[in-house]
Design a protein around this motif. Structure first.
Motif, PDB file in Angstrom:
ATOM      1  N   SER A   1      43.449  40.206  44.207  1.00 47.11           N
ATOM      2  CA  SER A   1      43.142  41.484  44.843  1.00 47.11           C
ATOM      3  C   SER A   1      44.387  42.351  44.814  1.00 47.11           C
ATOM      4  CB  SER A   1      42.679  41.286  46.292  1.00 47.11           C
ATOM      5  OG  SER A   1      43.728  40.770  47.092  1.00 47.11           O
TER       6      SER A   1
ATOM      7  N   LEU B   1      39.724  36.429  47.236  1.00 48.89           N
ATOM      8  CA  LEU B   1      40.333  37.734  47.501  1.00 48.89           C
ATOM      9  C   LEU B   1      41.765  37.612  48.021  1.00 48.89           C
ATOM     10  CD1 LEU B   1      40.473  38.575  50.778  1.00 48.89           C
ATOM     11  CD2 LEU B   1      38.016  38.746  50.471  1.00 48.89           C
TER      12      LEU B   1
ATOM     13  N   ALA C   1      34.482  37.491  45.850  1.00 50.70           N
ATOM     14  CA  ALA C   1      35.639  37.552  46.746  1.00 50.70           C
ATOM     15  C   ALA C   1      35.764  36.334  47.641  1.00 50.70           C
ATOM     16  CB  ALA C   1      35.563  38.819  47.599  1.00 50.70           C
TER      17      ALA C   1
ATOM     18  N   LEU D   1      38.630  44.692  40.277  1.00 49.61           N
ATOM     19  CA  LEU D   1      39.811  44.392  41.068  1.00 49.61           C
ATOM     20  C   LEU D   1      40.212  45.637  41.853  1.00 49.61           C
ATOM     21  CD1 LEU D   1      41.760  41.922  41.365  1.00 49.61           C
ATOM     22  CD2 LEU D   1      43.283  43.153  39.804  1.00 49.61           C
TER      23      LEU D   1
ATOM     24  N   ALA E   1      40.160  44.490  47.593  1.00 48.48           N
ATOM     25  CA  ALA E   1      39.685  43.114  47.456  1.00 48.48           C
ATOM     26  C   ALA E   1      39.165  42.983  46.026  1.00 48.48           C
ATOM     27  CB  ALA E   1      38.605  42.822  48.486  1.00 48.48           C
ATOM     28  N   ILE E   2      38.467  41.901  45.707  1.00 50.63           N
ATOM     29  CA  ILE E   2      37.839  41.787  44.399  1.00 50.63           C
ATOM     30  C   ILE E   2      36.331  41.816  44.608  1.00 50.63           C
ATOM     31  CG2 ILE E   2      37.954  39.238  44.402  1.00 50.63           C
ATOM     32  CD1 ILE E   2      38.292  39.455  41.312  1.00 50.63           C
TER      33      ILE E   2
END
Length: 416
Positions: A277, A273, A250, A224, A227-228
């Protein structure tokens, strides 16, 4: 037609390389081991391991640390470990909101770092910053140590110019990055091999090489950040996919957020995301009037239990749990590693809620995976970048046994 002797010799050399890396992996996982331990852990004969140990000591990759004194009969066994000065690597993490450059040794210890908490500038400016930081870090090594640089790793999100609406970032700043070969330019400027990978895969490789991968070869990795990001580890290697974007969690489709701070997508579905995120968390905190311009600001809000953090956590888990369950159905893995760019209690809280949510969505006869906390936290991206040269030079990946074709692919990967 290739001579059978050439092919046989080439295959023998590849097997030898693979076995050397098996021994290095066993030692990296054990921390310290005897020759007998390594033979057992690497599933090799004592004779083969003895020859490999001699070679690795001569090449400065492992060292004798002492003898085992545990009351056993006969001569005490010599204990071995990776020599921290056996290799070094530079890692560069480019993110949309930061630049980090680190120097690590063969044991995965971070020796020094340079970081810049800023909106990613234009590519020429970023090159200038990174090259200056690398030269500064290299000056900390003596001549022998500089000769043992395995390379530079660059980790950055692929498609930097995409998903800017969801991330709330200016398009003109990032779209130019889609046409830039940052890693290639860096390698030409510094005359060092450069290994490039997306940031999610790089962080997963760090976890595989230096973190929980010392105990397990298979897991889903989630990070995390702004964004992821993520990666997939199977059989001790990172799954890259056709374009290098396997594990791109994401952009998994999710229903739109119900938070008042969230922009509504143009269609029926949003992407993960947008909800899972740190940028979505910052956006929600700003909706409440909070100033969150840095990682420290974000952690301060988390630490004091701001109501917006609780609301975001509910929304994040509501999107992340079914996405994770869908991934597990496809991949059939039993462990999920979760890490983040911030902490202040956020990771533990997120894992606790995610365990409950994933268990609640489990279909009949499906087990709930083990959720494992990541090892490196905010250092995961930069350390992941630095791990790339180590991983491609010293990990026992199956491709080594495929011969010249696999070696050509490895060189090509380093050049891209």
């Amino acid at each position: 037609m290739r001579s059978p002797h050439v092919g046989q010799g080439s295959n023998s050399a590849n097997v030898r390389r693979f076995n050397e890396r098996l021994v290095l992996q066993a030692l990296r996982r054990a921390g310290e081991a005897s020759k007998a331990d390594l033979a057992r852990l690497a599933n090799l004969t004592s004779t083969a391991v003895g020859s490999i140990i001699t070679s690795l000591i001569e090449n400065g990759l492992i060292e004798v640390t002492g003898r085992r004194l545990d009351g056993q009969r006969g001569q005490p066994a010599s204990l071995l470990r990776l020599d921290p000065r056996g290799a070094f690597a530079i890692g560069v993490r480019l993110d949309r909101t930061s630049i980090e450059t680190v120097l690590v040794n063969f044991a995965g210890q971070m020796i020094a770092r340079r970081s810049h908490d800023l909106l990613l500038p234009q590519p020429p400016v970023a090159q200038e910053i990174v090259q200056r930081d690398i030269r500064d870090l290299l000056s900390r090594l003596d001549a022998r140590e500089r000769s043992r640089i395995a390379g530079i790793g660059v980790a950055q999100p692929y498609n930097l110019g995409s998903w800017l609406r969801e991330l709330g970032l200016p398009a003109d700043t990032f779209r130019v990055w889609n046409d830039v070969d940052f890693a290639g330019e860096l390698g030409r400027a510094l005359a060092l091999p450069v290994f490039s990978e997306n940031d999610g895969n790089a962080a997963a490789i760090a976890e595989l090489f230096y973190g929980c991968g010392r105990q397990r070869d298979d897991f889903i990795y989630l990070f995390l950040g702004p964004a992821i990001g993520g990666g997939i580890a199977i059989d001790g290697d990172c799954v890259r996919g056709l374009t290098g974007n396997a594990g791109d969690f994401a952009v998994m489709p999710v229903p739109p957020s119900r938070l008042p701070s969230a922009a509504q997508p143009p269609g029926k579905w949003d992407i993960l995301l947008s909800r899972a995120s740190l940028i979505s968390l910052r956006r929600h905190l700003r909706h409440y009037g909070e100033t969150v311009d840095s990682r420290a600001d974000l952690e301060a809000c988390i630490a004091r239990g701001h109501p917006a953090v609780e609301e975001w956590l509910d929304d994040c888990v509501d999107a992340l749990a079914p996405a994770l369950r869908a991934s597990l159905c496809v991949l059939d893995l039993r462990a999920v590693v979760l890490d983040a760019d911030v902490d202040a209690g956020l990771v533990d809280t997120l894992m606790k809620r995610l365990r409950v949510a994933v268990a609640a969505t489990a279909p009949e006869a499906s087990i709930t995976p083990e959720l494992v906390r990541g090892t490196f936290g905010p250092d995961a991206g930069a350390l992941g970048a630095a791990t790339l040269p180590m991983f491609f030079n010293f990990s026992p990946r199956a491709g080594i046994l495929m011969g010249a074709g696999a070696q050509t692919q490895e060189v090509s990967h380093a050049a891209n």
